[in-house]
Structure formats: C-alpha cells, structure tokens
Design an enzyme around this catalytic site. Structure first.
Site, PDB file in Angstrom:
ATOM      1  N   ASN A 147      -6.904  -1.216  -1.865  1.00  0.00           N
ATOM      2  CA  ASN A 147      -6.831  -1.783  -3.210  1.00  0.00           C
ATOM      3  C   ASN A 147      -7.827  -2.906  -3.474  1.00  0.00           C
ATOM      4  OD1 ASN A 147      -5.168  -3.138  -1.319  1.00  0.00           O
ATOM      5  ND2 ASN A 147      -3.972  -4.092  -2.942  1.00  0.00           N
ATOM      6  N   GLU A 184       0.921  -7.628   6.796  1.00  0.00           N
ATOM      7  CA  GLU A 184       1.199  -7.842   5.372  1.00  0.00           C
ATOM      8  C   GLU A 184       1.517  -6.470   4.799  1.00  0.00           C
ATOM      9  OE1 GLU A 184       1.610  -7.762   1.892  1.00  0.00           O
ATOM     10  OE2 GLU A 184      -0.575  -7.786   1.699  1.00  0.00           O
ATOM     11  N   CYS A 188      -0.415  -6.167  -3.973  1.00  0.00           N
ATOM     12  CA  CYS A 188       0.822  -6.484  -3.259  1.00  0.00           C
ATOM     13  C   CYS A 188       1.508  -7.705  -3.844  1.00  0.00           C
ATOM     14  CB  CYS A 188       0.539  -6.692  -1.771  1.00  0.00           C
ATOM     15  SG  CYS A 188      -0.660  -7.978  -1.421  1.00  0.00           S
TER      16      CYS A 188
END
Length: 458
Positions: free
Chosen positions: A131, A227, A261
């Site tokens: 992303n 993460e 995120c």
C-alpha cells in the site's frame, strides 16, 4: 520464472521481477551474513542524508513509479516521497545518537563500572506490503541501516519496482552493495525462507494477520517487529467541532483509497450529533474525485486489484443487508470503488468487524462514553484511535480504557510522525516502529564491566 507487475488501473504490464527459489534466497542470505563489517555512524548518517536528497531531487519521477504500480493517486504519492525523505533525514540524525549508559557497581568489596553499548543485531529481514511501496520500505530500511545492520528486503510482489529503485538509490548514495539485498517472488516461499534462515537475526514485517503470524512462527527465537493492521476508530463526542470531525473522517477514511493500516476504519458518533456529522461527511465525499490516478486532480485511485474491490463491495452490501444505511457511493467499476459513507452500521457487520481496505467511512452510533469504549475495543485489532472532544478529562478517561497503541486528541487515528512510537496491541502487532524506537529494537545491548582502578594504579 518471472513475476509480472501490472498497473492496477490500466492493466498494462510495467515490468517483471525474478521469482526466486528458496535455494537462491538462501544464497543471498549467506552472502549478507558472511561479512559482518559495520559502517561507522557518520558514514551511515551520510548515506541516509544523501538518499533523502536524491529522493527530493527525483520526487516527480519516483511518484510516477509509485502511482503506476500501486494505483495510488499522484497527489498522495508525491506526499509519500516527501514522507520517505523526511524519515531518511530523521534516521540520518539518529544514526549518530545511538548511546548506551554507565552503571557504577559495588560487588564483593570491589568498585566497578559497567558500560553498555548498542551493537547492530546483524542481518535484518524486512518484509513490506503493497500500500505504500516507498515509505513502508524506508521505515524499515532507514532505521536498520542507521543501526549498522545489513538488510534483506522482500517487497510485495504487487509493488516491487519502487523498492528496487530505492535500493539502487541507496547504493548511489554510497551504501556498500553488500549491505542490502532485495529478494522477490512467492511471498510464502520467499518470506518464510528469510524469516526462518539461520543467517537472519531479526524480522520486521508489515502486512496481514495471517501472514504475519506465519512469519512469526518461522522466525521463532528471533526478535520480531510485526505491524499487522488496524480497525482504527475516530470517536466523535457531542461537543466536537463537526466540520473538523467530518473532514478527518473523510480524509482519513479515503486516503490511499482506504488502503491504510492507520486510516479511519470506523467513525463512532454520539447520537446527538450523528445526523449532522453524516450529512457533512456526505457533502465532503461528493467532492472527492475518483478515477485515473495519474490525473493530478484525482483524489482516489483504484484499489490494488479488482478482487480487493470486490471484497469491499461485498462487505458494503452485507452491512446494508444487516440494517446499515448507504448514504453515498459504494459502486464498483473494476478495481475502482466510489467513496462510500454508511450510517447506523451494526457492530457485528464484517465491514467494521474486520479491517476493510477500501474507501469506506462507516458510522456507528453511541450514547455514552462506556458504549464508545466498548465499540472501539470490540474488534481483534488495536492500532490507533482519534478522539474529538473539548473535554480533556473525558479524553483522558476514554484514552486510558482504549486498547490501542496510540490515542490522538483533536486528530484522527491516521496522525503520524517519525519521532513517536508506532505500533499496536492485540492482533495489530508486536513491538514499535518510529525511527528512534526501531533503531533501539534493531540493536542488541552489550555490557562491559571494569574496575574503577586497574591493577597497579595508585
């Protein structure tokens, strides 16, 4: 064999990268681990500062590359290059600030001094998602290199070209070629190989929960930074400024076409202001232009694939079937999804129960702070949260009860800075990023003890 990289908006092939085998990856790792010479801190700082300058000089060209392979609109990829350059500059400064401490000791009647020093952990395996093809790479490589480590990078197979280009830029900035390597191919095979290899000393990973847990199992016994995403709430209380709230909700929910995120995944609105807030969000959503990401006027490009867009479309439909009200958008054309605003979304709808990577701003209503906390904590994620209220006592009381890594007042969950720790709890991950905090995680403490007076001294 080769992996094709395609533009998610046009479908055209942009290039190919090797589909490396486990044996080939093992050879790369052995070469990295075979030479443990460490660059001096000033040399590391010089490389990182030069890389930042080169990024800034090539801002437009690199932005085009990111837009081409990720589909993220030009407006945002320009900002991504700026963020990456900023992270490199911070890492350059921090490379010369890695310090230990001195500890006076008294043991068995002997006066001693202990000194701690931070040494590189060794070979860091960095596995990055699609992303943010540049900045996700930079936030892993910059602190690893600042700490004196060598790095093997496994970028997403969907967006590897930006990563390869950045590693070339690092070498141009003066990084010895033997200090970094890039491996590409099947994510399960390549990622599993570098995580499990005895040549790898640490793994840092950003991606989905399932893949992250698989990486952690493969890396068992090694330090990891994980993460794994978020389902971040923006909590809007009755006294909030609704113009600010609507802007944060829409900008935070639609940035990167919702593929972030730390983006706003849920808008929790007090019942007394929810109607007005939703109306304001709809009006702002109508101003968002979605389409060709190469057009400088575009606000939202496509998702990474048509399959990803289909999942978002299905989750919107499921929420509506459960009683949610679709107030704007939600239509799909290939990988493009029209930015959507939904109201009265049930807590158990998949749209808000799971992390939805798409341009969706779902509103859930609450009546009391206790209810807001319960809704915010009701998912398996706990990354970041934003709270809008003028009541500091209310903010502190709610913030203490939220199970997240960061709580922002008067900001959305998408607020970030390279100077603060970043990471979550529950299924959102393990450890903390943020340049200084990553550097600390990517070093090991060595302790030296010595007498205050050496033998023979008076």
């Amino acid at each position: 064999m080769a992996v094709q990289v395609r533009n998610p908006y046009t479908g055209e092939e942009l290039g190919t990268v090797p589909e490396q085998s486990a044996d080939e990856v093992t050879g790369v790792l052995a070469a990295l681990a075979g030479d443990r010479r460490v660059l001096a801190p000033p040399d590391r700082a010089a490389v990182l500062a030069k890389a930042a300058a080169l990024l800034a000089q090539r801002r437009d060209r690199i932005s085009d590359l990111i837009t081409g392979e990720s589909g993220v609109c030009k407006k945002e990829t320009l900002r991504e290059v700026d963020r990456a350059a900023g992270n490199l500059r911070v890492a350059a400064v921090e490379a010369e600030r890695i310090t230990g401490e001195t500890i006076p000791l008294s043991s068995g009647g002997k006066e001693k001094l202990a000194v701690t020093v931070q040494e590189p952990v060794g070979v860091v395996a960095a596995i990055t998602p699609f992303n943010r093809p540049l900045n996700q790479v930079v936030v892993k490589l910059a602190p690893a290199l600042a700490a004196g480590n060598r790095v093997v990078l496994k970028p997403s197979e969907k967006t590897p070209l930006t990563a390869l280009s950045f590693v070339d830029l690092l070498r141009e900035a003066g990084l010895p070629p033997e200090n970094v390597a890039v491996v590409t191919g099947d994510p399960a095979e390549v990622g599993g190989t570098i995580a499990a290899s005895p040549c790898t000393d640490m793994v840092t990973f950003t991606g989905g929960v399932t893949a992250g847990h698989a990486v952690a199992r493969a890396a068992a016994g090694k330090p990891v930074l994980l993460e794994l995403g978020g389902n971040d709430p923006l909590i809007v209380f009755a006294d909030a400024d609704l113009a600010t709230a609507a802007k944060l909700a829409v900008d935070g929910g639609f940035a990167t076409a919702g593929q972030s995120c730390r983006g706003v995944k849920r808008v929790l609105a007090h019942g007394s202001v929810a109607d007005e807030l939703v109306a304001r969000m709809v009006e702002l959503a109508k101003t968002k232009r979605y389409g060709d990401p190469r057009d400088p006027a575009t606000d939202l490009g496509p998702l990474i694939s048509a399959e990803a867009a289909e999942l978002v479309e299905r989750r919107i439909s499921d929420a509506v079937a459960r009683g949610a009200k679709l107030r704007h958008g939600g239509s799909r054309d290939g990988a493009l999804v029209e930015p959507a605003v939904l109201d009265e979304v049930p807590v158990d709808a998949e749209l808000v129960r799971e992390e939805t990577f798409g341009p969706v701003a779902p509103v859930l209503r609450f009546d009391t702070p206790d209810e807001a906390v319960a809704i915010a904590n009701s998912t398996r994620y706990g990354l970041q949260a934003g709270i809008l209220t003028r009541d500091v006592d209310l903010f502190l009381g709610v913030a203490r009860r939220l199970r997240v890594g960061t709580v922002n007042l008067a900001e959305g969950p998408h607020f970030d800075s390279p100077h603060i720790p970043f990471g979550g709890v529950k299924h959102s991950g393990v450890g903390r990023e943020g340049i200084r905090f990553s550097i600390r995680a990517m070093t090991v403490t060595k302790t030296l003890t010595m007498p205050y007076r050496l033998v023979g001294e008076g």
